[in-house]
Design a protein around this motif. Structure first.
Motif, mmCIF file in Angstrom:
data_model
loop_
_atom_site.group_PDB
_atom_site.id
_atom_site.type_symbol
_atom_site.label_atom_id
_atom_site.label_comp_id
_atom_site.label_asym_id
_atom_site.label_seq_id
_atom_site.Cartn_x
_atom_site.Cartn_y
_atom_site.Cartn_z
ATOM 1 N N ASP A 164 0.570 -1.203 -0.380
ATOM 2 C CA ASP A 164 -0.274 0.569 0.031
ATOM 3 C C ASP A 164 0.785 1.602 0.080
ATOM 4 O O ASP A 164 0.916 1.935 -0.526
ATOM 5 C CB ASP A 164 -0.698 -0.177 1.048
ATOM 6 C CG ASP A 164 -1.805 1.070 1.017
ATOM 7 O OD1 ASP A 164 -1.784 1.930 -0.032
ATOM 8 O OD2 ASP A 164 -2.632 0.943 1.917
ATOM 9 N N GLU A 215 -5.673 -5.425 4.437
ATOM 10 C CA GLU A 215 -5.275 -3.997 3.008
ATOM 11 C C GLU A 215 -5.731 -5.136 1.880
ATOM 12 O O GLU A 215 -6.254 -4.505 0.408
ATOM 13 C CB GLU A 215 -4.343 -3.191 2.740
ATOM 14 C CG GLU A 215 -3.659 -2.067 3.970
ATOM 15 C CD GLU A 215 -4.755 -0.763 3.726
ATOM 16 O OE1 GLU A 215 -5.624 -1.153 2.799
ATOM 17 O OE2 GLU A 215 -4.598 -0.103 5.003
ATOM 18 N N HIS A 255 -12.408 2.816 5.255
ATOM 19 C CA HIS A 255 -11.448 3.344 5.766
ATOM 20 C C HIS A 255 -12.432 4.770 6.315
ATOM 21 O O HIS A 255 -11.603 5.536 7.380
ATOM 22 C CB HIS A 255 -10.211 4.079 4.468
ATOM 23 C CG HIS A 255 -9.169 2.954 3.958
ATOM 24 N ND1 HIS A 255 -9.263 1.843 3.646
ATOM 25 C CD2 HIS A 255 -7.720 3.305 4.893
ATOM 26 C CE1 HIS A 255 -8.129 1.420 4.087
ATOM 27 N NE2 HIS A 255 -7.106 2.133 4.103
ATOM 28 N N HIS A 302 -3.941 0.286 12.037
ATOM 29 C CA HIS A 302 -4.284 0.397 11.096
ATOM 30 C C HIS A 302 -5.287 -0.260 10.208
ATOM 31 O O HIS A 302 -6.452 -0.064 9.755
ATOM 32 C CB HIS A 302 -3.973 1.575 10.093
ATOM 33 C CG HIS A 302 -4.417 2.025 8.672
ATOM 34 N ND1 HIS A 302 -5.154 2.812 9.059
ATOM 35 C CD2 HIS A 302 -4.673 1.640 7.778
ATOM 36 C CE1 HIS A 302 -5.868 2.827 6.918
ATOM 37 N NE2 HIS A 302 -5.086 2.655 7.068
ATOM 38 N N VAL A 317 -9.268 -0.886 10.079
ATOM 39 C CA VAL A 317 -10.032 -0.958 8.167
ATOM 40 C C VAL A 317 -10.932 -2.269 8.025
ATOM 41 O O VAL A 317 -11.599 -2.369 7.286
ATOM 42 C CB VAL A 317 -8.525 -1.235 6.891
ATOM 43 C CG1 VAL A 317 -9.231 -1.405 5.952
ATOM 44 C CG2 VAL A 317 -8.086 0.413 7.197
HETATM 45 ZN ZN LIG Z 1 -5.216 1.801 4.660
#
Ligand SMILES: [Zn+2]
Ligand SMILES: NC(=O)c1ccc[n+]([C@@H]2O[C@H](COP(=O)([O-])OP(=O)(O)OC[C@H]3O[C@@H](n4cnc5c(N)ncnc54)[C@H](O)[C@@H]3O)[C@@H](O)[C@H]2O)c1
Length: 365
Positions: free
Chosen positions: A140, A188, A251, A268, A272
């Protein structure tokens, strides 16, 4: 399957390569030597990552005739700051680095964003190379050119678009990555399948155990496919004026959850994961997709070890935080919602009441 995957990212007037391979950091110095003129390079890293991989990179660069500086940032998101960027700039000025100089970001997303931001502003922009060492950074943050530091008033509020000269993604670096960081990055990866590629989503479902074991061929496949999808999206919309927003699936609620829990409870990716499930619940609520989509997401994320339930936080705080998000245009919430696995749409005008109704367990902290 080839040992080294090369993925091209096409951005305005040029393209660059993401090279993905086991021990690719060993090839990086001579490959860099072939594409840059300048001799000055600074490795920006932190002591953990540098302790594992820094010496190899530094010695390789010296062997290629580079003048190498090293700057180590203390570990943690709280050091992704203007002050640290300024420290890097000061070192570059003191060492007389010119416009041919290169900044190499060796580390996770924090290092990549910070070093990238410094590269974007030093003498109006110098070359940046990304050497990502977390799964999140590899799939990412190292791809796509967004660089930033945090401001006390908001995360990533000071930043730029600054595409790297190249990305060298070393799968070997993942061997030392803590389990929780590995799993957080997988959120992700799931996101890419969910927004773009049903077949890839199915591949993930079929390979859960290999993913958990970090089997090299499967790791290469999931990182490669994730980068391909991000490259495709960024290639079509470099500056996020349209479809790049799809990458924000999960997000909107994820960020709000991170903020409300003061970035202390969730990585994070974990936030998510929860955000994707609740975005899918909203999509079901507004009759945009079937409940099976929620179930598929929940099952896969859960099997990978990610959280899928909204914790016991105040819904009012979540809503308040949603409306303060930088992506809210004219007080209208923008959500990325699934139509089916592999297809999402950008939807405006979801009401606070709808969100409240969908966030299962509205209890106060
Ligand atoms: Zn992200
Ligand atoms: N620019 C973008 O497009 C983009 C996209 C997503 C996230 N981000 C940013 O990325 C950041 C998060 O990145 P992250 O999740 O990589 O966190 P991170 O950079 O803080 O790394 C997580 C932890 O892993 C350690 N680590 C890194 N590589 C390691 C390795 N190979 N072995 C052992 N330990 C290792 C780090 O020292 C750190 O403690 C956030 O600041 C976020 O805003 C940016």
């Amino acid at each position: 399957m080839p040992q080294v995957l090369t993925i091209k990212v096409k951005v305005s007037h040029r393209s660059y390569d993401i090279k993905i391979g086991n021990n690719i950091l060993a090839d990086f110095p001579h490959q860099l030597n072939e594409i840059v003129q300048g001799r000055q390079i600074i490795i920006v890293s932190n002591s953990i990552v540098y302790g594992y991989y820094g010496q190899q990179v530094k010695e390789g660069l010296i062997a290629q005739g580079f003048d190498v500086l090293v700057y180590l940032v203390p570990d943690g998101e709280e050091y992704k700051t203007w002050q640290e960027a300024e420290n890097i700039l000061t070192i570059l000025l003191e060492a007389g680095f010119n416009r041919d100089a290169v900044i190499a970001a060796l580390g996770g997303g924090v290092i990549g964003d910070l070093a990238g931001f410094a590269a974007s502003i030093y003498q109006r922009g110098i070359d940046l190379v990304q050497l990502p060492t977390t799964l999140l950074a590899q799939v990412d943050s190292s791809v796509g050119g967004k660089v930033a530091v945090n401001h006390p008033l908001g995360k990533n509020m000071i930043g730029a678009f600054h595409q790297p000269l190249g990305v060298w993604t070393d799968l070997k670096a993942l061997n030392t990555l803590p389990e929780r960081e590995w799993i957080a990055g997988l959120a992700e990866v799931v996101k890419y399948g969910a927004i773009w590629d049903e077949e890839f989503f199915a591949y993930l479902e079929e390979n859960v155990q290999h993913i958990k074991n970090r089997d090299l061929d499967v790791v290469r496949e999931i990182i490669g496919r994730s980068c391909q999808i991000k490259a495709e999206i960024v290639g079509q919309d470099e500056k996020e004026q349209g479809i790049r927003a799809m990458l924000n699936f999960g997000h909107t609620i994820g960020h709000a959850l991170e903020k409300v829990t003061e970035y202390k409870i969730y990585r994070h990716g974990e936030a998510v994961a929860i955000g994707m499930v609740y975005a899918a619940k909203i999509a079901v609520y507004i009759e945009m997709c079937s409940v099976q989509i929620v179930e598929k997401l929940e099952i896969l994320l859960r099997k990978l070890g990610l959280p899928v339930e909204m914790p016991d936080v105040s819904m009012d705080l979540i809503l308040e935080s949603l409306y303060l998000d930088k992506k809210v245009r004219k007080k209208e919430l923008v959500f990325v919602l699934p139509r089916k696995i592999g297809q999402v749409e950008i939807i405006r005008g979801i009401t606070p009441q709808t969100i409240k109704d969908c966030l299962d367990r509205p209890r106060n902290i």
